[in-house]
Design a protein around this motif. Structure first.
Motif: not given
Ligand SMILES: Cc1ncc(C[n+]2csc(CCOP(=O)(O)OP(=O)(O)O)c2C)c(N)n1
Ligand code: SF4
Lengths: 277, 172
Positions: A130-136
């Motif tokens: 998940x790029x937008x929410x910082x790497x999950x």
């Protein structure tokens, strides 16, 4: 080559004036270029095209094109695109987004979009995070990917989107790599022209949260076999390949879904009235 | 690097390849300038914008002076030897903290690829017309190489730790 065969529209005709805010190096820049090149090649003017997405870095694509766009709710690109295509079959409808948007929160819609086989093209920019929410981690993240958010990795078996698409009934399945925008554009053109639901899984590195994905450029290679129209064979191949086979993997022969002919149309106002007190 | 010798059949085809290469380079440099402006890396952004202007001028001349057609062929119709046209800087090579020296090294490599592209065509062709035109374009690329080399001298190489961010997007 014949210069006369050149098409008059160019990729630039499909770009909006908004400047992408993706991180420099992100694979999504090349995918945007591939989408605009493909649309120019297909030759439908921007006002006859709708680009629909959910939420995520990759889902910002509609804002960066000059076509009609719908930047929808997280995971809902496909139901939006399906509804739009059924009510406006004259439009070329392209859905775009990420692996989180499409396979996690949107996973159920993904399966049913494949099953319904409406004439849509779905471009998934898979960066396995998940790029937008910082790497999950996302459903396609490998179990051992270690990060501050998931020390030691998830330990979970990744979702296999192409096999699931094949099992659920998608009519065209391809994989590409963002570092090859011309090749990706060619696949998108073919997907648009192929009737029914087409999935293009683009390996598109997230250089910020998965910098090691820059190495994909060295790992991708053309699929060593010709595309098949045998769903089972395609699924077996995809299950056993190294995940880096690029090209058309399956070309099906299912007839796209058409809404029952002659069904009474409901006016929007009439429909809306049902929700009003 | 180049399309095979047989690929350049005539003047129109050479112009089609040349226009595609120069126009894509102009658009790519401008896209990269926009990316760098968006992350406040103004020094690199300005260099890319200047390179975009040089390439755009070249593309315009191809149409206005040589009669190239600005209409593109299908994306798969170009037989580049690399994934993209040789003068494009790959998007993947970018970093938001890159310094001008690094940006110019990438630009130098791209301009050298373009020079080789035209030089190879000039060397391989049997046609005097194609040789003359390809040599003229190669000379222009040689001039671009010279400009970028000159700019490079004005900027120091990147320090160790050039990509260290005191406020990183995520700590690993
Ligand atoms: C209903 C809802 N849940 C969660 C979120 C937070 N959210 C925004 S984007 C995103 C994941 C995006 O990942 P992906 O689709 O892979 O796109 P990428 O940013 O990597 O391109 C999440 C969980 C949201 N916006 N809405
Ligand atoms: S966070 Fe990752 S996916 Fe999002 S723009 Fe940056 S590199 Fe691309």
């Amino acid at each position: 080559m014949t210069v006369e065969a050149a098409c008059p529209l160019t990729a630039r005709d499909y770009k909006s004036d908004y400047k992408p805010v993706w991180c420099p190096g992100c694979g999504d820049f090349s995918v945007l270029l591939a989408i605009t090149k493909a649309l120019a090649e297909v030759g439908r003017p921007p006002e006859e095209v709708a680009v629909v997405s959910g939420i995520g870095c990759s889902s910002r694509v509609p804002a960066y094109t000059n076509c009609y766009g719908f930047h929808g709710v997280h995971g809902r690109a496909l139901p939006l695109a399906t509804g739009l295509k059924l009510t406006r079959p004259d439009l070329l409808v392209l859905a775009a987004g990420g692996d989180g948007d499409g396979y996690s929160i949107g996973g159920n819609h993904f399966m049913h979009a494949c099953r319904r086989n409406v004439d849509l093209t779905y471009v998934v920019m898979d960066n396995q995070v998940y790029g937008m929410t910082k790497g999950q981690p996302s459903p396609t993240t490998s179990p051992e990917w270690d990060s501050a958010l998931v020390p030691g990795g998830t330990g979970l078996r990744p979702f296999h989107p192409l096999v699931i698409a094949l099992a659920a009934g998608a009519n065209f399945v391809a994989r590409s790599f963002s570092g090859d925008p011309n090749g990706t554009a060619e696949l998108i053109v073919e997907a648009i022209r192929h009737p029914g639901f087409s999935l293009i899984e683009v390996l598109s590195p997230c250089v910020t949260f998965r910098p090691e994905e820059r190495e994909w450029a060295k790992q991708v290679h053309p699929a060593p076999v010709e595309p098949t129209d045998d769903r089972g064979r395609a699924a077996r191949r995809v299950l056993t390949d190294d995940g880096f086979n690029i090209g058309v993997l399956y070309r099906g022969r299912r007839r796209p879904y058409q809404p029952p002919f002659g069904q009474a149309q409901v006016e929007v106002a009439e429909f809306e009235a049902e929700f009003l007190p | 690097m180049n399309p095979p010798k047989a690929a350049i059949a005539d003047r129109a085809e050479l112009l089609a390849y040349a226009y595609a290469m120069e126009n894509e380079a102009a658009e790519r440099y401008q896209d990269l300038a926009d990316q760098m402006f968006a992350c406040n890396n103004d020094d690199v952004a300005e260099l890319f914008a200047r390179l975009a202007a040089i390439e755009a001028k070249h593309a315009k001349e191809l149409v206005e002076v040589h009669g190239a057609s600005p209409a593109p062929m299908a994306p798969g119709a170009y037989r580049w030897d690399s994934l993209e046209s040789p003068e494009n800087l790959p998007f993947a090579e970018m970093h938001y903290l890159m310094v001008p020296h690094q940006a110019l090294q990438l630009a130098l490599a791209a301009e050298r690829r373009a020079l080789l592209f035209y030089r190879d065509i000039a060397e391989q062709t049997d046609s005097d017309d194609i040789r003359a035109l390809a040599s003229e374009f190669a000379a222009e690329e040689a001039e671009h190489v010279r400009i970028v080399e000159e700019w490079l001298e004005r900027y120091p190489p990147a320090d160790n730790g050039w990509d260290e961010d005191m406020d990183p997007p995520m700590s690993h």
